[in-house]
Scaffold this motif. Structure first.
Motif, PDB file in Angstrom:
ATOM      1  N   SER B 193     -52.538  58.999  43.746  1.00  0.00           N
ATOM      2  CA  SER B 193     -53.080  59.257  44.478  1.00  0.00           C
ATOM      3  C   SER B 193     -52.363  59.423  46.116  1.00  0.00           C
ATOM      4  O   SER B 193     -53.298  60.533  46.421  1.00  0.00           O
ATOM      5  CB  SER B 193     -54.052  57.271  44.848  1.00  0.00           C
ATOM      6  OG  SER B 193     -53.108  56.901  45.839  1.00  0.00           O
ATOM      7  N   ILE B 194     -51.683  59.499  46.254  1.00  0.00           N
ATOM      8  CA  ILE B 194     -51.102  59.888  47.764  1.00  0.00           C
ATOM      9  C   ILE B 194     -50.977  61.492  47.078  1.00  0.00           C
ATOM     10  O   ILE B 194     -51.105  62.473  48.483  1.00  0.00           O
ATOM     11  CB  ILE B 194     -50.118  58.887  48.316  1.00  0.00           C
ATOM     12  CG1 ILE B 194     -50.669  57.627  48.025  1.00  0.00           C
ATOM     13  CG2 ILE B 194     -49.602  60.242  49.754  1.00  0.00           C
ATOM     14  CD1 ILE B 194     -51.259  56.804  49.102  1.00  0.00           C
ATOM     15  N   ALA B 196     -52.743  63.173  45.025  1.00  0.00           N
ATOM     16  CA  ALA B 196     -53.307  64.494  45.220  1.00  0.00           C
ATOM     17  C   ALA B 196     -53.385  64.399  46.783  1.00  0.00           C
ATOM     18  O   ALA B 196     -54.023  65.537  46.766  1.00  0.00           O
ATOM     19  CB  ALA B 196     -54.447  63.735  44.755  1.00  0.00           C
ATOM     20  N   GLN B 197     -53.528  63.229  47.332  1.00  0.00           N
ATOM     21  CA  GLN B 197     -53.941  63.814  49.022  1.00  0.00           C
ATOM     22  C   GLN B 197     -53.274  64.557  49.670  1.00  0.00           C
ATOM     23  O   GLN B 197     -53.481  65.546  50.649  1.00  0.00           O
ATOM     24  CB  GLN B 197     -53.898  62.366  50.216  1.00  0.00           C
ATOM     25  CG  GLN B 197     -54.759  61.454  49.454  1.00  0.00           C
ATOM     26  CD  GLN B 197     -54.233  59.683  50.555  1.00  0.00           C
ATOM     27  OE1 GLN B 197     -53.150  59.792  50.876  1.00  0.00           O
ATOM     28  NE2 GLN B 197     -55.418  58.856  50.407  1.00  0.00           N
ATOM     29  N   ASN B 200     -54.234  68.439  48.147  1.00  0.00           N
ATOM     30  CA  ASN B 200     -55.064  68.661  48.983  1.00  0.00           C
ATOM     31  C   ASN B 200     -55.334  69.029  49.855  1.00  0.00           C
ATOM     32  O   ASN B 200     -55.718  70.533  50.798  1.00  0.00           O
ATOM     33  CB  ASN B 200     -56.337  68.150  48.884  1.00  0.00           C
ATOM     34  CG  ASN B 200     -57.172  67.593  48.017  1.00  0.00           C
ATOM     35  OD1 ASN B 200     -56.594  68.393  46.446  1.00  0.00           O
ATOM     36  ND2 ASN B 200     -58.111  66.805  46.750  1.00  0.00           N
ATOM     37  N   GLN B 203     -52.800  72.569  50.165  1.00  0.00           N
ATOM     38  CA  GLN B 203     -53.595  73.656  50.261  1.00  0.00           C
ATOM     39  C   GLN B 203     -54.822  74.090  51.333  1.00  0.00           C
ATOM     40  O   GLN B 203     -55.361  75.499  51.077  1.00  0.00           O
ATOM     41  CB  GLN B 203     -55.097  73.243  48.587  1.00  0.00           C
ATOM     42  CG  GLN B 203     -54.059  73.412  46.632  1.00  0.00           C
ATOM     43  CD  GLN B 203     -54.572  72.820  46.366  1.00  0.00           C
ATOM     44  OE1 GLN B 203     -55.837  72.344  45.895  1.00  0.00           O
ATOM     45  NE2 GLN B 203     -54.381  73.407  45.522  1.00  0.00           N
ATOM     46  N   ASP B 204     -55.361  73.295  51.807  1.00  0.00           N
ATOM     47  CA  ASP B 204     -56.290  73.788  53.007  1.00  0.00           C
ATOM     48  C   ASP B 204     -55.421  73.855  53.245  1.00  0.00           C
ATOM     49  O   ASP B 204     -55.834  75.399  54.831  1.00  0.00           O
ATOM     50  CB  ASP B 204     -56.848  71.889  53.407  1.00  0.00           C
ATOM     51  CG  ASP B 204     -57.891  71.181  52.484  1.00  0.00           C
ATOM     52  OD1 ASP B 204     -58.424  71.907  51.544  1.00  0.00           O
ATOM     53  OD2 ASP B 204     -58.140  70.317  52.887  1.00  0.00           O
ATOM     54  N   MET B 222     -49.204  69.540  38.000  1.00  0.00           N
ATOM     55  CA  MET B 222     -49.395  69.983  38.865  1.00  0.00           C
ATOM     56  C   MET B 222     -49.295  71.366  39.212  1.00  0.00           C
ATOM     57  O   MET B 222     -50.187  71.763  39.745  1.00  0.00           O
ATOM     58  CB  MET B 222     -48.735  68.771  39.667  1.00  0.00           C
ATOM     59  CG  MET B 222     -49.069  68.806  42.007  1.00  0.00           C
ATOM     60  SD  MET B 222     -50.906  68.572  41.568  1.00  0.00           S
ATOM     61  CE  MET B 222     -50.929  65.964  42.065  1.00  0.00           C
ATOM     62  N   TYR B 225     -51.168  73.391  38.440  1.00  0.00           N
ATOM     63  CA  TYR B 225     -53.005  73.531  39.146  1.00  0.00           C
ATOM     64  C   TYR B 225     -52.825  74.246  40.432  1.00  0.00           C
ATOM     65  O   TYR B 225     -53.637  75.295  40.541  1.00  0.00           O
ATOM     66  CB  TYR B 225     -53.193  72.407  39.461  1.00  0.00           C
ATOM     67  CG  TYR B 225     -54.232  71.512  40.294  1.00  0.00           C
ATOM     68  CD1 TYR B 225     -55.624  72.175  40.154  1.00  0.00           C
ATOM     69  CD2 TYR B 225     -53.443  71.358  41.779  1.00  0.00           C
ATOM     70  CE1 TYR B 225     -57.045  71.396  40.967  1.00  0.00           C
ATOM     71  CE2 TYR B 225     -54.481  70.589  42.853  1.00  0.00           C
ATOM     72  CZ  TYR B 225     -56.453  71.017  42.684  1.00  0.00           C
ATOM     73  OH  TYR B 225     -56.946  71.660  43.102  1.00  0.00           O
ATOM     74  N   ILE B 226     -51.381  73.999  41.064  1.00  0.00           N
ATOM     75  CA  ILE B 226     -51.418  74.799  42.735  1.00  0.00           C
ATOM     76  C   ILE B 226     -51.136  75.718  42.435  1.00  0.00           C
ATOM     77  O   ILE B 226     -51.246  76.639  43.582  1.00  0.00           O
ATOM     78  CB  ILE B 226     -49.698  73.085  42.937  1.00  0.00           C
ATOM     79  CG1 ILE B 226     -51.005  74.194  44.701  1.00  0.00           C
ATOM     80  CG2 ILE B 226     -49.424  74.078  43.344  1.00  0.00           C
ATOM     81  CD1 ILE B 226     -50.185  72.440  45.790  1.00  0.00           C
ATOM     82  N   SER B 227     -50.205  76.899  41.324  1.00  0.00           N
ATOM     83  CA  SER B 227     -49.259  77.910  41.705  1.00  0.00           C
ATOM     84  C   SER B 227     -50.891  78.727  40.820  1.00  0.00           C
ATOM     85  O   SER B 227     -51.062  78.929  40.047  1.00  0.00           O
ATOM     86  CB  SER B 227     -48.372  78.137  41.341  1.00  0.00           C
ATOM     87  OG  SER B 227     -47.637  76.788  40.868  1.00  0.00           O
ATOM     88  N   ASN B 228     -50.231  80.175  41.450  1.00  0.00           N
ATOM     89  CA  ASN B 228     -50.969  81.302  41.061  1.00  0.00           C
ATOM     90  C   ASN B 228     -50.159  81.960  39.743  1.00  0.00           C
ATOM     91  O   ASN B 228     -50.875  81.971  38.931  1.00  0.00           O
ATOM     92  CB  ASN B 228     -51.267  82.452  42.044  1.00  0.00           C
ATOM     93  CG  ASN B 228     -51.888  82.220  43.670  1.00  0.00           C
ATOM     94  OD1 ASN B 228     -51.803  81.757  44.365  1.00  0.00           O
ATOM     95  ND2 ASN B 228     -53.443  81.638  43.181  1.00  0.00           N
TER      96      ASN B 228
END
Ligand code: ATP
Ligand code: ATP
Ligand code: SF4
Ligand code: SF4
Ligand code: MG
Ligand code: MG
Lengths: 345, 327
Positions: B193-194, B196-197, B200, B203-204, B222, B225-228
């Motif tokens: 859960s942390i 994901a925090q 996010n 990314q912001d 992960m 999900y996060i990389s181009n």
């Protein structure tokens, strides 16, 4: 399934287990009223974040708790006898012969000064009426079984000469040496690469297939449980939040914490545009835990009653239960009830 | 080669990092640990490149060599148009500011005797940014950005949870307003859960500050999900690099295929990969690796040529490079 048939298939039944640590800061209520059943030949996954009480539950079952930990109440019925009432001497016999455990860190569980072969043989000789030669033969067989190449030669190696994955396979070999009926594996693959992890998981699947060994697999990796478990127990704050078949949990979860976990990890179909939805806040402190539902401070659905009174488990159907006030018949209707059905379309 | 390509935040050309491990027994040649061996890639401004591969394949060494915590053995590191690989320490300082690193272990990477305020202001002091008063403003602003409160400034790391400590590490990395941030396993030690925090938040921040990331992690889903784009390393070599979607949907290199097949699938009923793609054995030693393809000892497609000739990274599709004789 009728009741008698079911009882015959039960290997381990934990009732109302409560375990605490009595520390300087107060009583850490690590396990609070846990009920758990493991059937013969079944792989049960226990998931939950750090501190949720997974390891303490396992250590309580094996009665391996260290001071200042103590089982406060409850019973642990294994093949009809209550382990909670057994002496340490009797437990030692059970631990070597019937129930085995694998820990997360294979390096700390192996003695660095003794060769791998000797360590396996030692366990075999302690628990089985075999002489040295027979024990050696058996140890080599076990190493072959867990796919250590050149097993006979590698018997003479010390643990540091093995890679992390190989050490974990040695631990499994030791755990299997007594052909246990129950294997408790506490994060057996957490420290390993995915490639090695998949080898270990494959090994555990074979065990279940070949020897009908029951496995209690503790992990925080939802992917791992989806891969090999048939049933999942979700823990939080020392309690079981939800329990069900893998499908119940992944496709129709009825608990906000389980849903929170599922939404925190990227699902296979997600791209960068879709966002993860983390659970807000942090896990609870178990010294003087709050009254009511342990998840209440982080739960988006928390109601007034949640902070004052702990809910009971509600059965959604046979084998699927959830501890949440939202399932109470008087609770307001909530969109959450269908949320779990929509995660994987 | 065009070093002035201002689309690229980072260009790494033929980077090598060898560790000298002393002389081999019965040999005159030194034992060389080729942790990073001839690796090249670029990261466009505002993009995230993910780097994956088994433990010991050289991900961290690549990162540490880029940020010059290690001296490179060979190769060029071009940061925003400037080759920083040969700059002297004194010349490096102004470029260092552009590039920061977030480490895996939020416990070990923060000095336990410093307050949060001191931890975050350290890089500001090094780069002589702001007056004392301005620095306090910057710190409060940063704390807010990473989701902490300004009251936290006077506390010590041990008073925070793992996730909060990682936030402090991120605030420190962002203090000097970098363009490029290397994240080496920034979430591995955290609860899901942390994780994901923090993801996010990263990314912001990327969107808000136009950051470019090099993101290293064990967790392939992960990283995807996060990389181009995503690079796959094996024993010091980059064996495949392409858009993340492409790597996942059309992996070309046998190692990439095996790696992806090992990832436990989150959907219990989804089709499971065929068993026989899974890898046997362990990563071989990176000490004096044999000639040819480094994956040959574990590759079930290995041919004669694989043991003699090293496969080079070549274009096999749009923006898709892989190094294998089969391709
Ligand atoms: N020896 C101990 N003394 C005091 N508290 C303890 C001790 N061992 C465990 N605890 C506490 O018991 C609680 C449950 O811990 P447990 O180790 O079972 O968690 P876990 O679910 O296994 O977490 P992890 O995923 O981190 O292994 C935690 O709050 C922990 O701090
Ligand atoms: N300072 C050093 N001196 C000698 N060898 C080193 C040093 N740092 C790293 N290595 C070696 O270089 C190789 C690559 O290590 P590196 O830490 O880059 O791997 P990694 O991909 O980051 O692994 P992990 O996933 O475990 O973090 C390993 O064989 C490692 O033992
Ligand atoms: S009981 Fe209340 S706080 Fe607990 S999970 Fe259900 S809704 Fe949330
Ligand atoms: S070059 Fe040969 S050994 Fe290497 S990955 Fe390709 S087929 Fe396998
Ligand atoms: Mg644990
Ligand atoms: Mg690393």
């Amino acid at each position: 399934m009728n009741q008698e048939m079911k009882d015959d298939s039960i290997l381990l039944k934990v009732n109302h287990l409560q375990t605490s640590f009595f520390t300087h800061f107060g009583e850490v209520k690590a396990v609070r009223d846990v009920d758990l059943t493991i059937n013969k030949g079944e792989v049960v996954g226990v998931v939950g974040e750090s501190g949720s009480g997974k390891s303490v539950t396992a250590m309580s079952i094996l009665k391996l708790l260290q001071h200042p930990g103590k089982i406060i109440s409850g019973n642990i019925i294994y093949k009809g006898q209550d382990l909670a009432q057994r002496s340490e001497k009797e437990m030692r016999k059970i631990r070597g012969n019937e129930i085995s455990m694998i820990f997360q860190d294979p390096m700390t569980s192996l003695n660095p000064l003794i060769t791998v072969g000797e360590q396996i043989m030692e366990t075999i000789i302690e628990h089985q009426p075999l002489n040295k030669k027979q024990a050696k033969e058996k140890a080599i067989n076990l190493l072959n079984m867990v796919k250590i190449p050149d097993a006979e030669k590698r018997m003479k190696d010390y643990p540091f000469e093995f890679s992390g994955g190989m050490r974990q396979r040695v631990m499994i070999a030791i755990a299997l040496s007594c052909e246990p009926d129950l294997l408790i594996a506490d994060e057996p693959t957490t420290a390993l690469d995915v490639t090695t992890q998949s080898q270990i998981l494959k090994l555990m699947k074979n065990l279940k297939g070949e020897f009908n060994t029951s496995i209690m697999l503790i992990t925080h990796d939802l992917g791992v449980v989806a891969d090999i478990c048939s049933r999942i127990v979700v823990m939080y704050g020392g309690m079981i939040m939800e329990e069900g078949s893998v499908e119940d949990i992944f496709y129709r979860s009825k608990h906000p914490y389980t849903l929170g976990l599922l939404k925190s990890v990227p699902r296979p179909d997600m791209d960068q545009q879709s966002r993860l939805e983390p659970i807000k806040g942090t896990p609870p402190n178990l010294v003087n835990p709050p009254e009511g539902c342990p998840f209440a401070p982080r739960c988006d659905y928390a109601m007034k009653i949640c902070t004052t009174t702990c809910p009971e488990h509600t059965y959604i159907q046979e084998g699927h239960r959830s501890m949440c006030w939202l399932l109470h018949e008087e609770a307001p209707k909530s969109d959450f009830l269908s949320e779990g059905d929509e995660l994987y379309e | 080669m065009n070093y002035m390509n201002n689309e690229n935040m980072l260009e790494v050309h033929n980077l090598k990092k060898y560790f000298n491990m002393g002389k081999k027994l019965f040999s005159k040649e030194p034992a060389l640990l080729k942790a990073v061996d001839d690796v090249s890639f670029t990261i466009k401004k505002g993009e995230t490149l993910g780097l994956v591969g088994e433990s010991g394949c050289g991900k961290s060494t690549t990162a540490r060599t880029i940020i010059r915590l290690h001296e490179s053995t060979e190769g060029k590191i071009i940061l925003d148009g400037v080759d920083i690989s040969k700059l002297k320490e004194s010349e490096l300082k102004s470029h260092r500011k552009k590039m920061q690193m977030i480490f895996q272990d939020p416990y070990a990477s923060l000095n336990s005797r410093m307050t949060v305020k001191d931890i975050i202001s350290e890089p500001l002091l090094v780069h002589q940014i702001g007056s004392k008063h301005e620095r306090m403003d910057i710190i409060e602003n940063l704390l807010h950005k990473v989701g902490l409160k300004k009251e936290h400034a006077t506390r010590y790391p041990h008073e925070f949870s793992g996730g909060q400590r990682q936030r402090i590490g991120i605030a420190r990395a962002l203090a000097v307003n970098p363009d490029f941030v290397i994240c080496d396993e920034p979430i591995s030690a955290l609860d899901v859960s942390i994780q994901a925090q923090v993801v996010n938040m990263l990314q912001d921040l990327q969107e808000e500050m136009g950051l470019t990331y090099l993101f290293i992690a064990h967790d392939l889903s992960m990283v995807k999900y996060i990389s181009n784009r995503m690079g796959v390393m094996y024993l010091g070599k980059l064996v495949e690099i392409a858009d993340s979607e492409e790597v996942y949907k059309h992996p070309a290199h046998p190692y990439t295929k095996a790696l992806l097949a090992s990832v436990p699938f989150l959907d219990p009923q989804a089709a499971k990969p065929e068993e026989d793609i899974l890898l046997d054995g362990d990563l071989p030693s990176p000490l004096n690796p044999p000639p040819g393809c480094r994956f040959a000892s574990r590759c079930k497609y290995a041919m004669d040529i694989c043991k003699k000739e090293e496969p080079l990274l070549k274009e096999i599709g749009t923006n898709h490079l892989a190094a294998c004789h089969l391709l």
